[in-house]
Design a protein around this motif. Sequence first.
Motif, PDB file in Angstrom:
ATOM      1  N   LEU A 158       0.825  -1.227   0.000  1.00 41.22           N
ATOM      2  CA  LEU A 158       0.000   0.000   0.000  1.00 41.22           C
ATOM      3  C   LEU A 158       0.853   1.269   0.000  1.00 41.22           C
ATOM      4  O   LEU A 158       0.342   2.368   0.158  1.00 41.22           O
ATOM      5  N   LYS A 159       2.162   1.084  -0.216  1.00 40.36           N
ATOM      6  CA  LYS A 159       3.118   2.195  -0.117  1.00 40.36           C
ATOM      7  C   LYS A 159       2.739   3.401  -0.989  1.00 40.36           C
ATOM      8  O   LYS A 159       2.978   4.549  -0.603  1.00 40.36           O
ATOM      9  N   GLN A 160       2.143   3.145  -2.145  1.00 44.13           N
ATOM     10  CA  GLN A 160       1.806   4.236  -3.084  1.00 44.13           C
ATOM     11  C   GLN A 160       0.498   4.955  -2.731  1.00 44.13           C
ATOM     12  O   GLN A 160       0.180   5.975  -3.328  1.00 44.13           O
ATOM     13  N   LYS A 161      -0.257   4.414  -1.773  1.00 44.62           N
ATOM     14  CA  LYS A 161      -1.562   5.008  -1.440  1.00 44.62           C
ATOM     15  C   LYS A 161      -1.378   6.310  -0.662  1.00 44.62           C
ATOM     16  O   LYS A 161      -0.449   6.440   0.146  1.00 44.62           O
ATOM     17  N   SER A 162      -2.312   7.240  -0.906  1.00 43.13           N
ATOM     18  CA  SER A 162      -2.221   8.555  -0.239  1.00 43.13           C
ATOM     19  C   SER A 162      -2.354   8.428   1.281  1.00 43.13           C
ATOM     20  O   SER A 162      -1.791   9.222   2.026  1.00 43.13           O
ATOM     21  N   PHE A 163      -3.093   7.401   1.737  1.00 44.95           N
ATOM     22  CA  PHE A 163      -3.310   7.240   3.181  1.00 44.95           C
ATOM     23  C   PHE A 163      -2.168   6.486   3.884  1.00 44.95           C
ATOM     24  O   PHE A 163      -2.220   6.285   5.094  1.00 44.95           O
ATOM     25  N   PHE A 164      -1.152   6.076   3.125  1.00 48.35           N
ATOM     26  CA  PHE A 164      -0.079   5.244   3.702  1.00 48.35           C
ATOM     27  C   PHE A 164       0.587   5.866   4.948  1.00 48.35           C
ATOM     28  O   PHE A 164       0.696   5.189   5.983  1.00 48.35           O
ATOM     29  N   PRO A 165       1.011   7.152   4.897  1.00 51.04           N
ATOM     30  CA  PRO A 165       1.647   7.729   6.098  1.00 51.04           C
ATOM     31  C   PRO A 165       0.721   7.704   7.324  1.00 51.04           C
ATOM     32  O   PRO A 165       1.156   7.375   8.432  1.00 51.04           O
TER      33      PRO A 165
END
Length: 160
Positions: free
Chosen positions: A63-70
Amino acid sequence: FLPHLIASLEQVDQTYIMVKPDGVQRGLVGEIISRFEKKGFKLTGLKLFQCSKELAEEHYKDLKQKSFFPKLIDYITSGPVVCMAWEGVGVVASARKLIGATDPLQAEPGTIRGDLAVQTGRNVVHGSDSPENGKREIALWFKEGEVCDWTPVQSPWLRE
Ligand code: IDP
Ligand code: MG
C-alpha cells in the motif's frame, strides 16, 4: 482409510490476525480473540506488541503508493497491537468473513468491523488476504519459537 487420507490432504492454512491500536485502547481484545476462538480455529501465537515504523511499513508494503499510507503507519504504530497466528482449514478466507469489509460502515452486522467500528481508518482488526500473506506476515511479526504447535482437545469435536 480413504476418508482419513483425504482429510489429511486438506490444506491447513495460517492467518495473521492483529487487533489494531484502537481495538486495544477500546478494550476489544477479548471480544475479538473470542470470535476466532468460538468459531473453532486454533490459536498458535499471541502477544501484545509495540511495533516499529519499519515493521509497519514492511507489513503494509503493498500500500506504499496510497495517499493514506503515512496515516496508516502512524495509526498502526500509535500504541500496542495484539498479534495472533491462527490455523485451520480455510482459516484465511473465513477470518476475512468474520472480520468484514474494510469500511466498517459497509461491513455486515455480525462481523467484527460491522459490529464494533465506524471508520476505515479505525477498523480495529487486520487479517491476511491470502495463505501466502498469512505465512509471510506470521514470519514478519513472530520470532522463532513464539508460534506453538499443539493439539486442542476439542479437535475431534470440530472436524470429523
Ligand atoms: P483490509 O485491512 O480490509 O485488508 P486493505 O485495503 O488491505 O484493507 O488496507 C489496509 C488497511 O489500510 C485498512 O484495514 C485500513 O486500516 C487502511 N485503509 C485502507 N483504505 C483506507 C482509506 O481509504 N483511508 C484510510 N485508511 C485506509
Ligand atoms: Mg489487506
